[in-house]
Design an enzyme around this catalytic site. Structure first.
Site, PDB file in Angstrom:
ATOM      1  N   HIS B 261       0.832  -1.202   0.000  1.00 24.81           N
ATOM      2  CA  HIS B 261       0.000   0.000   0.000  1.00 24.81           C
ATOM      3  C   HIS B 261       0.874   1.263   0.000  1.00 24.81           C
ATOM      4  CE1 HIS B 261      -3.716   2.277   1.173  1.00 24.81           C
ATOM      5  NE2 HIS B 261      -2.815   3.090   1.719  1.00 24.81           N
ATOM      6  N   GLU B 262       1.801   1.332   0.934  1.00 22.77           N
ATOM      7  CA  GLU B 262       2.642   2.532   1.028  1.00 22.77           C
ATOM      8  C   GLU B 262       3.552   2.666  -0.189  1.00 22.77           C
ATOM      9  OE1 GLU B 262       1.728   4.635   3.133  1.00 22.77           O
ATOM     10  OE2 GLU B 262       0.577   3.352   4.489  1.00 22.77           O
TER      11      GLU B 262
HETATM   12 ZN   LIG Z   1      -3.132   5.174   2.049  1.00 28.38          ZN
END
Ligand SMILES: [Zn+2]
Ligand SMILES: [Zn+2]
Lengths: 493, 493
Positions: B261-262
């Site tokens: 995600h990051e």
């Molecule tokens: Zn996010």
């Protein structure tokens, strides 16, 4: 609000921005990926501009003038003195000279990184001539403002209160006994055998060992960290001191003593008086006093045989080498007190180091005072290396006058701090011994009495007193090189 | 120099200080020892004051007025629009309201950390009432300045160009099919069995695995780092993007998907147009578009069966579990697409997440528009949780309306970004599939065509276009929730 109070608020504002500069600088050296450098350099340059503006705000002149008429306590007077000194040093130079020197310095330093490798004195001296000339102008202006000699004015940037005349006396004394002492010690050590521990020593174990030693030295990990960087340093802020080291898998000695050294710097910072946080009077006294603390840790404590016993035990456990004679205490002691004449200051041992510093001091003093020219430096370097260490650097610029970064961007006046630090450290130890059984304390593994002395006499004083007063209160006398001599003779003969 | 150029210089100055704020913020969350927090908070507050001054300098009004008369290229016009928008948003509030909200928010957030644990709605609501009231005042003032509704004005801080009326249409549509879809998927998954991998999974291996996945996703390590923090985030600056994750030795899934995600956020930042670095027009478009990139990585790529094949292979190798059926691709796929109704948004899966967001959206919209009171929130929360997820939160404040940090300091308008991001991500994927064989690309392990599409259509555009235009140029239409629905049905039914 009094003008003194206004100055205090202004100083705290500056401290807040200095905090951000310190953390960004640490980040740049310790963790930033190289692709981040351009934008970071721009951001930090922007911050420098802001800090310069804050340090030279026009209203400050009035505030200082008014504050000096106000009724202040002794500590407030000291605080005002320190704020004013920083303000004067920031204000005295015309802005175009500051910029010209910064540019010439960056250019010279950048090219030097290649030129040094190529032993290119000619190329280097073309850039350096400008740095020297601008530094001479700086020294001249500072000297006129403070009514001293040019070199004294540069020295005051690092060692306020210390003068050429006092340094001459001390260093000339050292020169009378040091070369002979070095020769005697080398002769003695030539008779002794020692064992070089065989690596590789993996980084994770070196780091774990370093952390153990830092714990032993009561580094406060709630207010600081250990990380890695190419050039080890002590940065950050007193509430969050960032020290770095570098690991060489083939060399156990370097990183360990480097960590002990930086831990000394760090404990000084961590021990500064909290009630004056953010004020110049709450900062470290001088570069020389700072170095006295790192060298107290590295040389006075770290190379004592009692400390080396601990080191040998911890290292041999960490590296599963408890039966390896190379890790034995006696052998460790020999390794850590080995004396050798060499070209390179940063590789020098405790005994030969002052020779490197005195040589640089004499040259930069005469350069700033204008009695020699930049072109004279290689020959003077060679002569002095011959006299002090018996080594010739003729034609060997890269290991001679081109070896250090300091002069490339005009940091003239810094070098004496190293040896002043070594001397203060020896003097502090001599005084401490009158109150504390230092050997027993180290042997027991509880160094708290040692740290209490340093805290009470040095750390907790910040910049409340000028260096001479600080040293006199702590030891009963101002700088006395005899303690250093005694220390070296006791350890090495 | 044109006034537009003056504005550009000013924006770059702001960017330089924002750079220092970003790095100090990362440092505070990722590496700073806790004892450093007080001084750091002071330093960062000082920087905030400076940034506020820079953002609201009085001469800027003139400069904007003049620049709007100057002859500008289309990109310069977009650049001016973005600079002006930030300036207006910074200027519109009276300083005492900004300070009052900041104080009330800090107080409420600080107390909330304890009150949430104690399920203390009464104590919390006493502080929160003030935060809501000040936020309503803020929304009112912003609404008057931009001639919109109060909630739209708050939304514009995170999603400029997105309005309540468009969100109502989209979210009301989702509400017609989501609860039923969730039930069907849960019924289906109840028939299936899966194996929970048994830990502990040591942190060093999890980190090594995360770094491999980041490499696979072409994170540029010359312009960024991976570290750890309690609350994972993507920070730093485009030339030096700092992402963090957190490791749980009993849970392999969380940190891995968190890192993916990051990495999506990070690649957006790393891919922003370098020619507009330091200018608002070179920044990410909105929070929703930012989240569309992280969710494209986490949900569209990361949970595809082709990607999970790689994940299963790399994870089983890293943990020496190649013969463990729990690490098999099929089981991994089940683990990573498991749907469950739960109380907590941050633990929610892809399918139930929008229900959590829509609930919050409806409540904060009505709060800001003044049609409900802060006292109505627990009951509304309970009703909506019953309607959307069939769960009651009656009396359960800590897992109900007190669970998120966002509202404690008045960040009303942020929540929709999460689900907007999920929808944009699905829409981008649908468009991309018309040009790129996405499955084949992931399967081959060479995702460069996928990243090229994102770079060309999203990353490299910065804030040159408003969100609707950006999405239309990339996909041929503005936001269309049908793509999200199709994606969910295809994956989960
Ligand atoms: Zn996010
Ligand atoms: Zn040092």
């Amino acid at each position: 609000m009094s003008h003194y109070q206004k100055l205090v608020q202004h100083a705290q504002k500056i401290a807040n921005f200095n905090h951000l500069a310190a953390i960004s600088g640490w980040d740049q050296a310790a963790v930033m990926p190289s692709g981040g450098n351009d934008a970071r350099s721009k951001a930090m340059a922007e911050l420098s501009v802001l800090l310069h503006q804050l340090n030279t705000e026009s209203q400050l002149a009035d505030w200082f003038h008014e504050a000096e008429q106000e009724h202040l306590s002794p500590i407030e007077k000291a605080s005002l003195r320190e704020m004013k000194q920083r303000w004067q040093q920031a204000n005295v130079l015309p802005q175009d000279l500051v910029q010209a020197k910064s540019l010439a310095g960056s250019k010279c330093e950048h090219a030097w990184r290649t030129q040094r490798k190529e032993n290119d004195w000619k190329g280097f001296s073309q850039n350096w001539q400008e740095v020297v000339s601008l530094s001479q102008q700086e020294a001249q202006i500072r000297a006129e403002a403070s009514n001293t000699t040019p070199y004294d004015a540069m020295l005051a940037l690092y060692e306020p209160g210390t003068t050429t005349s006092s340094l001459d006396v001390v260093f000339n004394d050292v020169k009378t006994w040091l070369p002979n002492l070095i020769d005697r010690v080398i002769d003695k050590q030539d008779q002794e055998s020692f064992i070089q521990p065989v690596g590789p020593f993996d980084t994770a174990n070196q780091k774990a060992l370093g952390l153990q030693i830092m714990q032993f030295l009561k580094f406060d990990f709630n207010h600081g960290r250990l990380d890695e960087s190419v050039h080890p340093f002590c940065g950050g802020v007193p509430t969050d001191v960032r020290i770095t080291t570098r690991y060489d898998e083939n060399d156990l000695v370097q990183s360990l003593m480097g960590t002990i050294h930086e831990t000394g710097h760090a404990r000084y910072e961590q021990g500064l008086p909290k009630e004056y946080a953010g004020l110049p009077v709450g900062e470290a006294r001088s570069m020389g006093i700072h170095e006295s603390q790192s060298l107290f840790f590295e040389m006075q404590l770290g190379r004592s045989s009692e400390f080396i016993n601990h080191l040998s035990r911890l290292a041999s456990q960490q590296f599963n080498a408890t039966s390896d004679p190379a890790f034995g205490a006696e052998n460790f002691h020999k390794l850590y007190t080995r004396v050798e004449k060499g070209f390179i200051r940063v590789d020098a041992d405790e005994l030969t180091y002052p020779a490197h510093v005195i040589l640089r001091y004499e040259i930069e003093r005469d350069l700033m005072n204008g009695t020699i020219s930049f072109q004279d430096v290689p020959e003077l370097w060679d002569q002095k290396m011959q006299n002090y260490l018996g080594l010739s650097t003729k034609g060997n610029y890269q290991n001679g006058c081109m070896q250090d970064i300091h002069w490339t961007d005009g940091a003239f006046g810094y070098f004496p701090s190293y040896t002043l630090g070594a001397m203060y450290a020896a003097q502090f130890m001599a005084s401490m011994r009158q109150q504390v059984d230092v050997q027993a304390a180290i042997q027991s593994g509880d160094l708290s009495l040692i740290f209490a002395w340093l805290s009470e006499n040095i750390w907790n004083k910040g910049s409340q007193f000028m260096t001479d007063d600080l040293v006199k209160q702590a030891t009963g006398e101002t700088l006395n090189a005899q303690h250093f001599k005694t220390h070296l003779e006791t350890r090495y003969l």
